[in-house]
Motif scaffolding. Structure first.
Motif, PDB file in Angstrom:
ATOM      1  N   GLY A   1     -15.421  -1.368  -7.035  1.00 52.29           N
ATOM      2  CA  GLY A   1     -14.420  -0.734  -7.875  1.00 52.29           C
ATOM      3  C   GLY A   1     -13.110  -0.465  -7.185  1.00 52.29           C
ATOM      4  N   GLU A   2     -12.816  -1.213  -6.116  1.00 56.47           N
ATOM      5  CA  GLU A   2     -11.600  -0.997  -5.340  1.00 56.47           C
ATOM      6  C   GLU A   2     -10.524  -2.033  -5.687  1.00 56.47           C
ATOM      7  OE1 GLU A   2     -12.310  -0.361  -1.123  1.00 56.47           O
ATOM      8  OE2 GLU A   2     -14.430  -0.003  -1.545  1.00 56.47           O
ATOM      9  N   LEU A   3      -9.336  -1.837  -5.116  1.00 54.85           N
ATOM     10  CA  LEU A   3      -8.238  -2.783  -5.266  1.00 54.85           C
ATOM     11  C   LEU A   3      -8.268  -3.764  -4.103  1.00 54.85           C
ATOM     12  CD1 LEU A   3      -5.231  -0.425  -6.177  1.00 54.85           C
ATOM     13  CD2 LEU A   3      -6.799  -1.598  -7.742  1.00 54.85           C
ATOM     14  N   PHE A   4      -8.031  -5.039  -4.418  1.00 57.47           N
ATOM     15  CA  PHE A   4      -7.972  -6.054  -3.373  1.00 57.47           C
ATOM     16  C   PHE A   4      -6.647  -6.786  -3.473  1.00 57.47           C
ATOM     17  CE2 PHE A   4      -8.620 -10.315  -1.621  1.00 57.47           C
ATOM     18  CZ  PHE A   4      -9.100  -9.985  -0.362  1.00 57.47           C
ATOM     19  N   GLY A   5      -5.953  -6.926  -2.336  1.00 64.23           N
ATOM     20  CA  GLY A   5      -4.677  -7.631  -2.309  1.00 64.23           C
ATOM     21  C   GLY A   5      -4.848  -9.045  -1.781  1.00 64.23           C
ATOM     22  N   ILE A   6      -4.183  -9.992  -2.420  1.00 65.29           N
ATOM     23  CA  ILE A   6      -4.293 -11.393  -2.021  1.00 65.29           C
ATOM     24  C   ILE A   6      -2.946 -12.086  -2.193  1.00 65.29           C
ATOM     25  CG2 ILE A   6      -5.025 -12.143  -4.336  1.00 65.29           C
ATOM     26  CD1 ILE A   6      -6.868 -14.189  -2.949  1.00 65.29           C
ATOM     27  N   TYR A   7      -2.687 -13.045  -1.322  1.00 70.46           N
ATOM     28  CA  TYR A   7      -1.469 -13.856  -1.398  1.00 70.46           C
ATOM     29  C   TYR A   7      -1.883 -15.270  -1.800  1.00 70.46           C
ATOM     30  CZ  TYR A   7       0.259  -9.922   1.343  1.00 70.46           C
ATOM     31  OH  TYR A   7       0.577  -8.662   1.774  1.00 70.46           O
TER      32      TYR A   7
ATOM     33  N   ARG B   1      -3.524   4.404  -4.921  1.00 69.79           N
ATOM     34  CA  ARG B   1      -4.862   3.992  -4.520  1.00 69.79           C
ATOM     35  C   ARG B   1      -4.803   3.090  -3.285  1.00 69.79           C
ATOM     36  NH1 ARG B   1      -8.065   1.311  -9.314  1.00 69.79           N
ATOM     37  NH2 ARG B   1      -9.648   1.328  -7.650  1.00 69.79           N
ATOM     38  N   GLN B   2      -5.881   3.063  -2.542  1.00 72.27           N
ATOM     39  CA  GLN B   2      -5.960   2.171  -1.401  1.00 72.27           C
ATOM     40  C   GLN B   2      -6.124   0.733  -1.879  1.00 72.27           C
ATOM     41  OE1 GLN B   2      -9.142   3.030   1.326  1.00 72.27           O
ATOM     42  NE2 GLN B   2      -8.549   1.433   2.768  1.00 72.27           N
ATOM     43  N   VAL B   3      -5.412  -0.181  -1.236  1.00 74.91           N
ATOM     44  CA  VAL B   3      -5.579  -1.610  -1.509  1.00 74.91           C
ATOM     45  C   VAL B   3      -5.969  -2.277  -0.201  1.00 74.91           C
ATOM     46  CG1 VAL B   3      -3.097  -2.008  -1.200  1.00 74.91           C
ATOM     47  CG2 VAL B   3      -4.478  -3.726  -2.351  1.00 74.91           C
ATOM     48  N   ARG B   4      -6.980  -3.124  -0.269  1.00 75.90           N
ATOM     49  CA  ARG B   4      -7.500  -3.758   0.944  1.00 75.90           C
ATOM     50  C   ARG B   4      -7.126  -5.236   0.968  1.00 75.90           C
ATOM     51  NH1 ARG B   4     -13.596  -2.060   1.918  1.00 75.90           N
ATOM     52  NH2 ARG B   4     -13.018  -2.727   4.025  1.00 75.90           N
ATOM     53  N   PHE B   5      -6.822  -5.718   2.152  1.00 78.90           N
ATOM     54  CA  PHE B   5      -6.467  -7.111   2.376  1.00 78.90           C
ATOM     55  C   PHE B   5      -7.424  -7.716   3.404  1.00 78.90           C
ATOM     56  CE2 PHE B   5      -2.509  -5.199   1.001  1.00 78.90           C
ATOM     57  CZ  PHE B   5      -1.893  -6.170   0.226  1.00 78.90           C
ATOM     58  N   VAL B   6      -7.475  -9.019   3.427  1.00 80.78           N
ATOM     59  CA  VAL B   6      -8.146  -9.733   4.506  1.00 80.78           C
ATOM     60  C   VAL B   6      -7.094 -10.067   5.556  1.00 80.78           C
ATOM     61  CG1 VAL B   6      -9.122 -11.969   5.137  1.00 80.78           C
ATOM     62  CG2 VAL B   6     -10.103 -10.684   3.252  1.00 80.78           C
ATOM     63  N   ALA B   7      -7.425  -9.877   6.810  1.00 79.41           N
ATOM     64  CA  ALA B   7      -6.503 -10.195   7.901  1.00 79.41           C
ATOM     65  C   ALA B   7      -7.256 -10.969   8.973  1.00 79.41           C
ATOM     66  CB  ALA B   7      -5.918  -8.911   8.497  1.00 79.41           C
ATOM     67  N   LYS B   8      -6.539 -11.865   9.648  1.00 81.34           N
ATOM     68  CA  LYS B   8      -7.193 -12.668  10.672  1.00 81.34           C
ATOM     69  C   LYS B   8      -7.663 -11.780  11.819  1.00 81.34           C
ATOM     70  CE  LYS B   8      -2.760 -14.175  12.698  1.00 81.34           C
ATOM     71  NZ  LYS B   8      -1.937 -15.362  13.023  1.00 81.34           N
ATOM     72  N   SER B   9      -8.781 -12.152  12.418  1.00 82.41           N
ATOM     73  CA  SER B   9      -9.445 -11.316  13.422  1.00 82.41           C
ATOM     74  C   SER B   9      -8.557 -11.016  14.619  1.00 82.41           C
ATOM     75  CB  SER B   9     -10.739 -11.988  13.882  1.00 82.41           C
ATOM     76  OG  SER B   9     -10.492 -13.289  14.398  1.00 82.41           O
ATOM     77  N   GLU B  10      -7.575 -11.891  14.910  1.00 76.02           N
ATOM     78  CA  GLU B  10      -6.701 -11.672  16.057  1.00 76.02           C
ATOM     79  C   GLU B  10      -5.934 -10.347  15.955  1.00 76.02           C
ATOM     80  OE1 GLU B  10      -7.111 -14.458  14.415  1.00 76.02           O
ATOM     81  OE2 GLU B  10      -6.728 -16.238  15.647  1.00 76.02           O
ATOM     82  N   TYR B  11      -5.651  -9.919  14.713  1.00 80.49           N
ATOM     83  CA  TYR B  11      -4.929  -8.669  14.534  1.00 80.49           C
ATOM     84  C   TYR B  11      -5.752  -7.457  14.980  1.00 80.49           C
ATOM     85  CZ  TYR B  11      -1.374 -11.097  11.736  1.00 80.49           C
ATOM     86  OH  TYR B  11      -0.368 -11.922  11.307  1.00 80.49           O
ATOM     87  N   PHE B  12      -7.072  -7.622  15.035  1.00 80.71           N
ATOM     88  CA  PHE B  12      -7.955  -6.525  15.395  1.00 80.71           C
ATOM     89  C   PHE B  12      -8.263  -6.495  16.891  1.00 80.71           C
ATOM     90  CE2 PHE B  12      -8.510  -7.277  10.941  1.00 80.71           C
ATOM     91  CZ  PHE B  12      -8.790  -6.046  10.381  1.00 80.71           C
TER      92      PHE B  12
ATOM     93  N   PRO C   1       0.806  -1.226   0.000  1.00 79.49           N
ATOM     94  CA  PRO C   1       0.000   0.000   0.000  1.00 79.49           C
ATOM     95  C   PRO C   1       0.841   1.278   0.000  1.00 79.49           C
ATOM     96  CG  PRO C   1      -0.882  -1.569   1.573  1.00 79.49           C
ATOM     97  CD  PRO C   1       0.445  -2.118   1.118  1.00 79.49           C
ATOM     98  N   LEU C   2       2.030   1.191   0.577  1.00 74.34           N
ATOM     99  CA  LEU C   2       2.888   2.372   0.655  1.00 74.34           C
ATOM    100  C   LEU C   2       3.242   2.908  -0.723  1.00 74.34           C
ATOM    101  CD1 LEU C   2       4.665   4.255   2.466  1.00 74.34           C
ATOM    102  CD2 LEU C   2       6.492   2.567   2.189  1.00 74.34           C
ATOM    103  N   VAL C   3       3.424   2.029  -1.704  1.00 76.72           N
ATOM    104  CA  VAL C   3       3.885   2.466  -3.022  1.00 76.72           C
ATOM    105  C   VAL C   3       2.733   2.720  -4.002  1.00 76.72           C
ATOM    106  CG1 VAL C   3       6.059   1.235  -2.747  1.00 76.72           C
ATOM    107  CG2 VAL C   3       4.161   0.103  -3.907  1.00 76.72           C
TER     108      VAL C   3
END
Length: 216
Positions: free
Chosen positions: A106-112, A55-66, A50-52
């Protein structure tokens, strides 16, 4: 607004401590949905990509991080990440459904596609969720190669080290086929992983990456 403020405040600090370069930024669409499919070397991948990007890019993260470390939780919320309960039996489909909603907006989504961080720096076989997402939504896939994040914060390290980070973004890829076809999902996933491997130069492994529990 909070996401933009976070980048304005945190971006210069990150660039100063970890100089970050990007090639291929011109491939990211100015508007509209796209799937940013990246290799995964460190938990910091979701910070430096996202730093580079403008536009904003959104990821899914495990709930423990929240719910754990308050700083991490604040960062996850500020950057618009999506909380998913990884212990749920439907977590995989929940993630894909959440990603599809992001793309429909219409957003960006990041996935591994590897599904987990590489335990040894090699690129492992991709899981077919990325193909399901591409075929179900019609969104283009941009292959991404992260380089240097594994040295900055290796698996198991408590604190990041100084170092340089490089991000390479490939040309958009579009696919035909059906998300309900196992053959199409496997074909599309393999094509995406090949594109990531070309950008990263990593050795490719034809098996899935072991989970952190299996790797111990």
């Amino acid at each position: 607004m909070l996401y933009r403020l976070t980048k304005i405040v945190g971006g210069p600090v990150l660039h100063l401590l970890w100089p970050t370069s990007v090639t291929g930024h011109e491939h990211v669409p100015v508007m509209g949905p796209a799937i940013m499919a990246s290799n995964h070397l460190s938990i910091l991948d979701s910070t430096f990509l996202p730093l580079v990007l403008k536009r904003q890019v959104r990821f899914v993260a495990k709930s423990e991080y929240f719910t754990g470390n308050p700083v991490t939780a604040m960062w996850m919320r500020a950057t618009g990440q999506i909380s998913i309960d990884r212990q749920s039996p439907t977590s995989a489909q929940d993630m894909l459904d959440a990603a599809a909603e992001v793309l429909k907006k219409g957003e960006l989504f990041g996935i591994y596609p590897e599904g987990t961080r590489s335990p040894d720096g090699r690129l492992y076989r991709g899981k077919v969720g990325v193909a399901w997402l591409a075929l179900a939504t019609g969104a283009p896939v941009l292959p991404v190669a992260m380089e240097g994040t594994g040295e900055v914060l290796p698996i198991g390290a408590a604190r990041p080290r100084l170092g340089r980070v490089n991000v390479r973004i490939g040309k958009p890829m579009t696919f035909t086929g059906s998300e309900t076809s196992a053959r199409d999902r496997r074909r599309v996933t393999d094509e995406i992983m090949f594109a990531i491997q070309e950008l990263s130069g990593q050795e490719y492994v034809t098996s899935y990456a072991p989970s952190r529990t299996q790797a111990k």
